[in-house]
Design a protein around this motif. Structure first.
Motif, PDB file in Angstrom:
ATOM      1  N   PRO A  83       0.895  -1.248  -0.087  1.00  0.00           N
ATOM      2  CA  PRO A  83      -0.051   0.025  -0.196  1.00  0.00           C
ATOM      3  C   PRO A  83       0.738   1.217  -0.013  1.00  0.00           C
ATOM      4  O   PRO A  83       0.337   2.227  -0.632  1.00  0.00           O
ATOM      5  CB  PRO A  83      -1.038  -0.198   1.162  1.00  0.00           C
ATOM      6  N   ARG A  84       2.106   1.266   0.634  1.00  0.00           N
ATOM      7  CA  ARG A  84       2.874   2.400   0.745  1.00  0.00           C
ATOM      8  C   ARG A  84       3.186   2.877  -0.922  1.00  0.00           C
ATOM      9  O   ARG A  84       3.299   4.066  -0.934  1.00  0.00           O
ATOM     10  CB  ARG A  84       4.041   2.084   1.588  1.00  0.00           C
ATOM     11  N   SER A  85       3.324   2.054  -1.676  1.00  0.00           N
ATOM     12  CA  SER A  85       3.851   2.235  -3.112  1.00  0.00           C
ATOM     13  C   SER A  85       2.605   2.509  -3.853  1.00  0.00           C
ATOM     14  O   SER A  85       2.489   3.252  -4.769  1.00  0.00           O
ATOM     15  CB  SER A  85       4.497   1.373  -3.665  1.00  0.00           C
ATOM     16  N   MET A  86       1.519   1.520  -3.643  1.00  0.00           N
ATOM     17  CA  MET A  86       0.180   1.507  -4.423  1.00  0.00           C
ATOM     18  C   MET A  86      -0.750   2.827  -4.062  1.00  0.00           C
ATOM     19  O   MET A  86      -1.455   3.152  -5.247  1.00  0.00           O
ATOM     20  CB  MET A  86      -0.577   0.324  -4.106  1.00  0.00           C
ATOM     21  N   LYS A  87      -0.455   3.517  -3.051  1.00  0.00           N
ATOM     22  CA  LYS A  87      -0.899   4.779  -3.025  1.00  0.00           C
ATOM     23  C   LYS A  87      -0.808   6.063  -4.172  1.00  0.00           C
ATOM     24  O   LYS A  87      -1.563   6.800  -4.423  1.00  0.00           O
ATOM     25  CB  LYS A  87      -0.913   5.309  -1.769  1.00  0.00           C
ATOM     26  N   VAL A  88       0.484   5.619  -4.546  1.00  0.00           N
ATOM     27  CA  VAL A  88       1.032   6.629  -5.755  1.00  0.00           C
ATOM     28  C   VAL A  88       1.036   5.783  -6.972  1.00  0.00           C
ATOM     29  O   VAL A  88       0.458   6.582  -8.003  1.00  0.00           O
ATOM     30  CB  VAL A  88       2.479   7.102  -5.578  1.00  0.00           C
ATOM     31  N   TYR A  89       1.375   4.559  -7.224  1.00  0.00           N
ATOM     32  CA  TYR A  89       1.515   4.139  -8.489  1.00  0.00           C
ATOM     33  C   TYR A  89       0.305   2.946  -8.904  1.00  0.00           C
ATOM     34  O   TYR A  89       0.525   2.255  -9.951  1.00  0.00           O
ATOM     35  CB  TYR A  89       2.946   3.256  -8.536  1.00  0.00           C
ATOM     36  N   GLY A  90      -0.577   2.830  -7.929  1.00  0.00           N
ATOM     37  CA  GLY A  90      -1.743   1.821  -8.504  1.00  0.00           C
ATOM     38  C   GLY A  90      -1.261   0.441  -8.119  1.00  0.00           C
ATOM     39  O   GLY A  90      -0.343   0.401  -7.673  1.00  0.00           O
ATOM     40  N   GLU A  91      -1.753  -0.383  -9.051  1.00  0.00           N
ATOM     41  CA  GLU A  91      -1.253  -2.014  -9.090  1.00  0.00           C
ATOM     42  C   GLU A  91       0.007  -2.164  -9.232  1.00  0.00           C
ATOM     43  O   GLU A  91       0.571  -2.942  -8.863  1.00  0.00           O
ATOM     44  CB  GLU A  91      -2.096  -2.636 -10.040  1.00  0.00           C
ATOM     45  N   ARG A  92       0.613  -1.033 -10.233  1.00  0.00           N
ATOM     46  CA  ARG A  92       2.023  -1.251 -10.674  1.00  0.00           C
ATOM     47  C   ARG A  92       3.006  -1.079  -9.245  1.00  0.00           C
ATOM     48  O   ARG A  92       4.243  -1.545  -9.265  1.00  0.00           O
ATOM     49  CB  ARG A  92       2.596  -0.137 -11.420  1.00  0.00           C
ATOM     50  N   GLY A  93       2.502  -0.587  -8.296  1.00  0.00           N
ATOM     51  CA  GLY A  93       3.105  -0.049  -6.910  1.00  0.00           C
ATOM     52  C   GLY A  93       3.704  -1.400  -6.318  1.00  0.00           C
ATOM     53  O   GLY A  93       4.672  -1.506  -5.400  1.00  0.00           O
ATOM     54  N   LYS A  94       2.837  -2.829  -6.616  1.00  0.00           N
ATOM     55  CA  LYS A  94       3.269  -3.912  -5.911  1.00  0.00           C
ATOM     56  C   LYS A  94       4.769  -4.378  -6.508  1.00  0.00           C
ATOM     57  O   LYS A  94       5.796  -4.717  -5.757  1.00  0.00           O
ATOM     58  CB  LYS A  94       2.207  -4.826  -6.505  1.00  0.00           C
ATOM     59  N   ILE A  95       4.845  -4.205  -7.864  1.00  0.00           N
ATOM     60  CA  ILE A  95       6.322  -4.477  -8.371  1.00  0.00           C
ATOM     61  C   ILE A  95       7.439  -3.257  -7.934  1.00  0.00           C
ATOM     62  O   ILE A  95       8.233  -3.804  -7.337  1.00  0.00           O
ATOM     63  CB  ILE A  95       6.261  -4.207  -9.944  1.00  0.00           C
TER      64      ILE A  95
END
Length: 172
Positions: A83-95
């Protein structure tokens, strides 16, 4: 130790001396991990530090019975915090969170080596069992288990591909 010397001389170590790693040293390793690059500087990785013998044993069993994990004085589990990355990058934030965690792992391995410690990147484990053992929330995933300690072995360098076999110029 020079940077390139550290990179080329680091080895994966699975045997550790029965010597404690103090809290200040562990903190320095964690700070080195968090100094790694991260997508958008979101630092989408967390660290679980394990010293309890029973918990280390459970982690070793969950890691295909790699019992050397239980022998290390300290184990650092690096966790991808989606979630820390997905809040900015959406689903790609998982990668990106997984990449952030991987970069932190490499920094920890190199910092440990430079500090006279040793470790190994363990990636073979049951994610769900490790998460349950450590109380990792369902929105995050363990990315690596790093047993850390003073080395009781000095493994030889392993063979690497010639860089010319791996390099593609302009196109694959």
């Amino acid at each position: 130790m020079e940077c390139l010397e550290a990179i080329f001389s680091r080895r994966s170590v699975r045997k550790f001396l029965k010597k404690d790693v103090d809290d200040e040293t562990v903190r320095k390793l964690l700070e080195a991990g968090n100094a790694a690059p991260s997508a958008g500087n979101l630092q989408a990785r967390d660290f679980v530090v394990v010293r309890d013998d029973e918990t280390k044993l459970k982690l070793a069993v969950a890691s295909l019975r790699q019992m050397f994990i239980a022998q290390a004085p300290v184990v650092i589990v690096v966790v991808a915090n989606y979630p820390r990355s997905m809040k900015v990058y959406g689903e790609r934030g998982k990668i990106y969170a997984e990449q952030d965690a991987a970069a932190a792992v490499q920094n920890i391995l190199l910092a440990a080596h430079c500090m006279g410690l040793a470790s190994v990147w363990v990636g073979a484990y049951d994610d769900e069992v490790v998460s349950e053992i450590l109380g990792i929330p369902s929105y995050a995933r363990p990315a690596a288990i790093l047993p850390v300690g003073y080395p009781a072995e000095a493994p030889e360098a392993r063979r690497r591909f010639n860089i010319d076999e791996l390099t593609h110029l302009e196109r694959w």
